[in-house]
Design a protein around this motif. Sequence first.
Motif, PDB file in Angstrom:
ATOM      1  N   VAL A 223       0.867  -1.297  -0.143  1.00  0.00           N
ATOM      2  CA  VAL A 223       0.152   0.100  -0.080  1.00  0.00           C
ATOM      3  C   VAL A 223       0.888   1.216  -0.031  1.00  0.00           C
ATOM      4  O   VAL A 223       0.538   2.318  -0.714  1.00  0.00           O
ATOM      5  CB  VAL A 223      -1.055  -0.016   1.101  1.00  0.00           C
ATOM      6  N   GLY A 224       1.876   1.096   0.658  1.00  0.00           N
ATOM      7  CA  GLY A 224       2.937   2.409   0.894  1.00  0.00           C
ATOM      8  C   GLY A 224       3.307   2.743  -0.766  1.00  0.00           C
ATOM      9  O   GLY A 224       3.500   3.978  -1.116  1.00  0.00           O
ATOM     10  N   ASN A 225       3.939   1.616  -1.203  1.00  0.00           N
ATOM     11  CA  ASN A 225       4.321   1.934  -2.692  1.00  0.00           C
ATOM     12  C   ASN A 225       3.167   2.368  -3.642  1.00  0.00           C
ATOM     13  O   ASN A 225       3.629   3.218  -4.517  1.00  0.00           O
ATOM     14  CB  ASN A 225       5.024   0.508  -3.195  1.00  0.00           C
ATOM     15  N   ALA A 226       2.118   1.925  -3.285  1.00  0.00           N
ATOM     16  CA  ALA A 226       0.943   2.261  -4.400  1.00  0.00           C
ATOM     17  C   ALA A 226       0.659   3.850  -3.954  1.00  0.00           C
ATOM     18  O   ALA A 226       0.210   4.482  -5.046  1.00  0.00           O
ATOM     19  CB  ALA A 226      -0.305   1.505  -4.078  1.00  0.00           C
ATOM     20  N   ILE A 227       0.589   4.146  -2.771  1.00  0.00           N
ATOM     21  CA  ILE A 227       0.429   5.441  -2.583  1.00  0.00           C
ATOM     22  C   ILE A 227       1.651   6.488  -3.165  1.00  0.00           C
ATOM     23  O   ILE A 227       1.119   7.588  -3.832  1.00  0.00           O
ATOM     24  CB  ILE A 227       0.365   5.768  -0.980  1.00  0.00           C
ATOM     25  N   THR A 228       2.826   6.017  -3.156  1.00  0.00           N
ATOM     26  CA  THR A 228       3.853   6.719  -3.713  1.00  0.00           C
ATOM     27  C   THR A 228       3.537   6.935  -5.252  1.00  0.00           C
ATOM     28  O   THR A 228       3.749   7.847  -5.679  1.00  0.00           O
ATOM     29  CB  THR A 228       5.072   6.288  -3.530  1.00  0.00           C
ATOM     30  N   ALA A 229       3.080   5.758  -5.851  1.00  0.00           N
ATOM     31  CA  ALA A 229       2.677   5.717  -7.202  1.00  0.00           C
ATOM     32  C   ALA A 229       1.691   6.845  -7.476  1.00  0.00           C
ATOM     33  O   ALA A 229       1.683   7.593  -8.389  1.00  0.00           O
ATOM     34  CB  ALA A 229       2.610   4.428  -7.861  1.00  0.00           C
ATOM     35  N   MET A 230       0.576   6.595  -6.719  1.00  0.00           N
ATOM     36  CA  MET A 230      -0.463   7.473  -6.914  1.00  0.00           C
ATOM     37  C   MET A 230      -0.298   8.972  -6.885  1.00  0.00           C
ATOM     38  O   MET A 230      -0.746   9.844  -7.523  1.00  0.00           O
ATOM     39  CB  MET A 230      -1.594   7.431  -6.111  1.00  0.00           C
ATOM     40  N   ALA A 231       1.018   9.412  -5.764  1.00  0.00           N
ATOM     41  CA  ALA A 231       1.149  10.835  -5.653  1.00  0.00           C
ATOM     42  C   ALA A 231       1.878  11.346  -6.748  1.00  0.00           C
ATOM     43  O   ALA A 231       1.910  12.369  -7.038  1.00  0.00           O
ATOM     44  CB  ALA A 231       1.999  11.027  -4.301  1.00  0.00           C
ATOM     45  N   ARG A 232       2.889  10.242  -7.372  1.00  0.00           N
ATOM     46  CA  ARG A 232       3.860  10.854  -8.186  1.00  0.00           C
ATOM     47  C   ARG A 232       3.253  10.859  -9.410  1.00  0.00           C
ATOM     48  O   ARG A 232       3.648  11.847 -10.445  1.00  0.00           O
ATOM     49  CB  ARG A 232       5.032   9.670  -8.454  1.00  0.00           C
ATOM     50  N   GLN A 233       2.054  10.222  -9.845  1.00  0.00           N
ATOM     51  CA  GLN A 233       1.577  10.577 -11.303  1.00  0.00           C
ATOM     52  C   GLN A 233       0.098  10.164 -11.030  1.00  0.00           C
ATOM     53  O   GLN A 233      -0.561   9.203 -11.291  1.00  0.00           O
ATOM     54  CB  GLN A 233       2.042   9.221 -12.176  1.00  0.00           C
ATOM     55  N   PRO A 234      -0.843  11.243 -10.929  1.00  0.00           N
ATOM     56  CA  PRO A 234      -2.354  11.081 -10.642  1.00  0.00           C
ATOM     57  C   PRO A 234      -2.866  10.347 -11.755  1.00  0.00           C
ATOM     58  O   PRO A 234      -3.958   9.868 -11.342  1.00  0.00           O
ATOM     59  CB  PRO A 234      -2.658  12.519 -10.174  1.00  0.00           C
ATOM     60  N   GLU A 235      -2.327  10.393 -12.896  1.00  0.00           N
ATOM     61  CA  GLU A 235      -2.989   9.870 -13.983  1.00  0.00           C
ATOM     62  C   GLU A 235      -3.244   8.442 -13.866  1.00  0.00           C
ATOM     63  O   GLU A 235      -4.109   7.627 -14.350  1.00  0.00           O
ATOM     64  CB  GLU A 235      -2.609  10.494 -15.389  1.00  0.00           C
ATOM     65  N   ALA A 236      -2.168   8.014 -13.210  1.00  0.00           N
ATOM     66  CA  ALA A 236      -2.206   6.586 -13.411  1.00  0.00           C
ATOM     67  C   ALA A 236      -2.756   5.792 -11.939  1.00  0.00           C
ATOM     68  O   ALA A 236      -2.482   4.756 -11.639  1.00  0.00           O
ATOM     69  CB  ALA A 236      -0.621   6.035 -13.480  1.00  0.00           C
ATOM     70  N   ALA A 237      -3.381   6.903 -11.166  1.00  0.00           N
ATOM     71  CA  ALA A 237      -3.967   6.378  -9.935  1.00  0.00           C
ATOM     72  C   ALA A 237      -5.038   5.145 -10.164  1.00  0.00           C
ATOM     73  O   ALA A 237      -4.984   4.333  -9.134  1.00  0.00           O
ATOM     74  CB  ALA A 237      -4.676   7.513  -9.329  1.00  0.00           C
TER      75      ALA A 237
END
Lengths: 90, 252
Positions: free
Chosen positions: A46-60
């Motif tokens: 979940v932590g890595n998923a949150i990082t991914a969503m924060a870095r690239q909101p289009e890929a959320a």
Amino acid sequence: MLSVLAQIAILAQTVGDVEKGLSAIGAGLGYGLAAIGPGIGIGIVVGNAITAMARQPEAAGVARTTMFLGIAFTEALALIGFVVFILLLP
Amino acid sequence: MMLGLEFPPISHLFEWPDFAFQGTPLAMNKTVLIYLAAMALTVGLFLIAGARKSLVPTGLQTIAESGIDFVDSSVVKPTMSVGGEKFMPFLTSLFFFIFFINIFEVIPFVQFPGNARMAMPLLLAVVVWLIYNYQGFKNQGLGYIKSSLFPPGVPKLLYILVTPIELLQVLVIKPASLAIRLWANMVAGHLLLVTFAVLSAALWESTYVGAIAPFAVLILMTGFEILVSFLQAFIFTILTAVYIDGAVHPEH
């Protein structure tokens, strides 16, 4: 003589309780240890998923779906431990 | 004086007596009623919603169409690359069927998740196993065995380790984990709700004020169990889609 038999009977009874007690300890310990790994694992996912969503909101959306998939896989291991716990109940 | 909580034995929580056709294979108990009701709900929802076929949906047709759109956009589109539309009816029925069985955990006077008995999860897992293996053989012929047991991109020597694990995965672990994940989540949720309900009832009988805390937690846990019911149905469906896609289109 009778008191010796009574002593052996009492001993046999407590030996049975010892076995039940050990089985209960084993069940609890089993599930407790089985829940450590998936707990840490789900935190990492979940932590890595949150990082991914924060870095690239289009890929959320993709990140969220993959996060649920990852949670399902790691949680299955904890649930198998829970199954062992249920099986060991008296 | 015993100061303890009288917790019912676990068999009382999960084993229901047969009330009709006892002794025959068609014996009816609460779990069977839940399965039949979920089947009637799923079939009825789509039959009634699709009866009018209006271009602008109203009422029940809106609910059914948004459900189908959810499965299409969240399950099929992200996971299945080509030819996923063929599996839309199966995946939609699977999702709604499992969701309706699960949601009986929070419906008053029923309050038992049908998937807390291993019958339906095991049957659904076996159905999914048959489907993805059949699709694998149909689309790749005998190359399915090679592509699933010997995944590409592995150094030749590691195949000694990888191939037995992959064989175990395809034959046992994928369907077994699907069934166990759904079953154990529902069992755990049911045990949680029963624990807090029994605690609230016991505390209400002895001290009236002490029942506030466990009752509040019971309400929160009920909301959480609604989420878990939906999530477990979604996860079963999306993992089915992933397995079917992996059998039809192996990575290369």
